[in-house]
Design an enzyme around this catalytic site. Sequence first.
Site, PDB file in Angstrom:
ATOM      1  N   GLY A 135       0.803  -1.220   0.000  1.00 33.54           N
ATOM      2  CA  GLY A 135       0.000   0.000   0.000  1.00 33.54           C
ATOM      3  C   GLY A 135       0.833   1.266   0.000  1.00 33.54           C
ATOM      4  O   GLY A 135       1.361   1.668   1.050  1.00 33.54           O
ATOM      5  N   THR A 169      -3.762  -3.806  -5.049  1.00 30.86           N
ATOM      6  CA  THR A 169      -3.944  -5.151  -5.583  1.00 30.86           C
ATOM      7  C   THR A 169      -3.874  -6.175  -4.453  1.00 30.86           C
ATOM      8  O   THR A 169      -2.990  -6.112  -3.610  1.00 30.86           O
ATOM      9  CB  THR A 169      -2.869  -5.454  -6.637  1.00 30.86           C
ATOM     10  OG1 THR A 169      -2.927  -4.465  -7.664  1.00 30.86           O
ATOM     11  CG2 THR A 169      -3.082  -6.824  -7.262  1.00 30.86           C
ATOM     12  N   ARG A 279     -10.027 -16.449 -40.929  1.00 29.67           N
ATOM     13  CA  ARG A 279     -11.017 -15.517 -41.479  1.00 29.67           C
ATOM     14  C   ARG A 279     -10.784 -15.325 -42.978  1.00 29.67           C
ATOM     15  O   ARG A 279      -9.682 -14.973 -43.411  1.00 29.67           O
ATOM     16  CB  ARG A 279     -10.896 -14.168 -40.755  1.00 29.67           C
ATOM     17  CG  ARG A 279     -11.778 -13.057 -41.306  1.00 29.67           C
ATOM     18  CD  ARG A 279     -13.241 -13.322 -41.062  1.00 29.67           C
ATOM     19  NE  ARG A 279     -14.040 -12.138 -41.381  1.00 29.67           N
ATOM     20  CZ  ARG A 279     -15.368 -12.123 -41.408  1.00 29.67           C
ATOM     21  NH1 ARG A 279     -16.038 -13.237 -41.131  1.00 29.67           N
ATOM     22  NH2 ARG A 279     -16.005 -11.013 -41.700  1.00 29.67           N
ATOM     23  N   GLN A 347      -8.487  -4.485 -34.104  1.00 29.14           N
ATOM     24  CA  GLN A 347      -8.707  -4.060 -35.486  1.00 29.14           C
ATOM     25  C   GLN A 347      -8.690  -5.256 -36.440  1.00 29.14           C
ATOM     26  O   GLN A 347      -9.509  -5.340 -37.358  1.00 29.14           O
ATOM     27  CB  GLN A 347      -7.633  -3.049 -35.887  1.00 29.14           C
ATOM     28  CG  GLN A 347      -7.900  -2.336 -37.201  1.00 29.14           C
ATOM     29  CD  GLN A 347      -9.050  -1.342 -37.089  1.00 29.14           C
ATOM     30  OE1 GLN A 347      -9.429  -0.940 -35.983  1.00 29.14           O
ATOM     31  NE2 GLN A 347      -9.623  -0.968 -38.218  1.00 29.14           N
ATOM     32  N   GLY A 351     -15.297  -6.486 -36.454  1.00 31.19           N
ATOM     33  CA  GLY A 351     -16.455  -6.424 -35.563  1.00 31.19           C
ATOM     34  C   GLY A 351     -16.371  -7.433 -34.432  1.00 31.19           C
ATOM     35  O   GLY A 351     -16.833  -7.171 -33.318  1.00 31.19           O
ATOM     36  N   GLU A 374       2.183   0.992 -11.118  1.00 29.65           N
ATOM     37  CA  GLU A 374       3.582   1.058 -10.677  1.00 29.65           C
ATOM     38  C   GLU A 374       4.368   2.167 -11.380  1.00 29.65           C
ATOM     39  O   GLU A 374       5.533   2.013 -11.718  1.00 29.65           O
ATOM     40  CB  GLU A 374       4.267  -0.302 -10.853  1.00 29.65           C
ATOM     41  CG  GLU A 374       3.637  -1.366  -9.967  1.00 29.65           C
ATOM     42  CD  GLU A 374       4.478  -2.597  -9.814  1.00 29.65           C
ATOM     43  OE1 GLU A 374       5.711  -2.489  -9.825  1.00 29.65           O
ATOM     44  OE2 GLU A 374       3.893  -3.686  -9.668  1.00 29.65           O
TER      45      GLU A 374
END
Length: 396
Positions: A135, A169, A279, A347, A351, A374
């Site tokens: 912390g 964290t 694709r 990209q 979609g 950090e």
Amino acid sequence: MAVALETIESLYPFVLTEEQEQLRHAIREFAAREIAPNVLAWDEASEFPLAAVKKLGAMGLLGVIFPAEYGGAGLSYVDYVLAIEELSAVDGSIGITVAAHNSLGSNHIFLAGNEEQRRKYIPRLASGEWLAAWGLTEPGSGSDASSARTTAVRKGDRYILNGAKTFITNGHYADATVVIAVTDKSKGTHGLSAFVVEKGTKGFRPGKKENKLGLRASDTSELIFEDCEIPAENLLGVEGEGFIDAMRVLDGGRISIAALSLGIGRGALDAALKYVKERRQFGKAIAEFQGIQWKLADMATELDAARLLTQRAAVLKDAGRKVTRESAMAKLFASEAAVHICNEAVQLFGGYGFIKDYPAEKFYRDVKLCTIGEGTSEIQRMVIAREILKVSPSRG
């Protein structure tokens, strides 16, 4: 979400030893079996995967950088970088959980603590019995640590802590938390001291759990101190030198954030490579189009350059060298490269890159923390500039 076990092995700039290959294989198998099937569910529910983290402890990954005499795995920073990258290529939430535990909380105790403190805490932390947090950041004190307001007032054989920390964290799950607090406001950063606060200590509690953009399965929360009394022997190092020790801790911590960046970036690139080969548009795989190929070439080159900087910092850290400049460079370049790689991955998916059913979207959300945590990119540039101005410009 499926995980690609076959990656671009040529992107490892150094030849790995047989032991490092075995380590990488073991972590990769664990990630495929225990992490990958749960990534989407953990992310959606912001669920901290405590059971998986405990299993990593059993594997020695919560004590990677600590000597065997303290229950650690006794491995190098090069090994540590490898481990964080492998975990983060599947889920950055796991990567940052392990990194914050090792590099920050546990490491501050190891570096600044006395032998009694090391013996008390490190074996429990290295085994995974306990989890660590660290912390430093406060609601009004981020990059400027001198504006911290959490105080630690000495009263006899006790310190009384009051204040709050934020963006911590492992905050809700940590059994031992290292807290940086003001012991002498008049001395600025030289009036900050570090303390270990154990879970369950009266006056200490985790506060709000943050609802985050990414890395949602890692726990990020407030820590609140209200007349929290701890024994004076919980002071780590010398009173007033907590900030100095914290900077030493961050030198190593930034290497782990660079490794986190590498993992997330590699995961995004691996996913993009698989997708563009499958694709099809205009009668052929989109991987055959030059515009796609050039994106992939840039992504791979940036990742490789980031790995070189990160491993250089790790090698120098293992050699006992000061790595303030090198760790800042690695963190700066790797984090910004990873953000670009993840952006390009979205990209390339088109979609589908915007849809949670495909991996690019999560890598894109997770990676942004790497340029912030950090020390922001802006702070890294300040650190680098300060370091290079100390020496001749011609120095290598």
